[in-house]
Design a protein around this motif. Sequence first.
Motif, PDB file in Angstrom:
ATOM      1  N   GLU A   3       9.294-106.177  98.584  1.00 24.52           N
ATOM      2  CA  GLU A   3       8.180-105.745  99.683  1.00 24.52           C
ATOM      3  C   GLU A   3       8.228-106.788 100.675  1.00 24.52           C
ATOM      4  N   GLU A   4       9.100-107.922 100.514  1.00 24.85           N
ATOM      5  CA  GLU A   4       9.268-109.071 101.595  1.00 24.85           C
ATOM      6  C   GLU A   4      10.357-108.525 102.580  1.00 24.85           C
ATOM      7  N   ASP A  62      11.947-106.613 105.237  1.00 23.11           N
ATOM      8  CA  ASP A  62      11.386-105.958 106.699  1.00 23.11           C
ATOM      9  C   ASP A  62      12.555-105.047 106.924  1.00 23.11           C
ATOM     10  N   ARG A  63      12.146-103.770 106.767  1.00 23.80           N
ATOM     11  CA  ARG A  63      13.051-102.718 106.968  1.00 23.80           C
ATOM     12  C   ARG A  63      13.522-102.406 108.519  1.00 23.80           C
ATOM     13  N   ASP A  64      12.886-103.297 109.093  1.00 24.72           N
ATOM     14  CA  ASP A  64      13.323-103.060 110.777  1.00 24.72           C
ATOM     15  C   ASP A  64      14.257-103.893 111.350  1.00 24.72           C
ATOM     16  N   ARG A  65      14.455-105.057 110.238  1.00 28.00           N
ATOM     17  CA  ARG A  65      15.252-106.103 110.597  1.00 28.00           C
ATOM     18  C   ARG A  65      16.729-105.626 110.182  1.00 28.00           C
TER      19      ARG A  65
END
Length: 66
Positions: A25-26, A28-31
């Motif tokens: 959950e930690e 970040d799929r955009d990084r």
Amino acid sequence: MSADETTLAAEVAAWVGQRCGRPAEEIDRDRPLVEFGLSSVDAVELAGRLEQSLGRTLPATLLWEY
């Protein structure tokens, strides 16, 4: 995002989280994945897992491009 894309994104986040010692959950799929400290060996391993999951060949540089 389709159900397949969501499932694949969750699989990648879980794998990256395991490598980084963080909960999925930690992640970040955009990084970019390189920001999580993954090595080129890690990228090759993840690409292999994704190829198996998808049943298709992926470009070797895929994980560094996104």
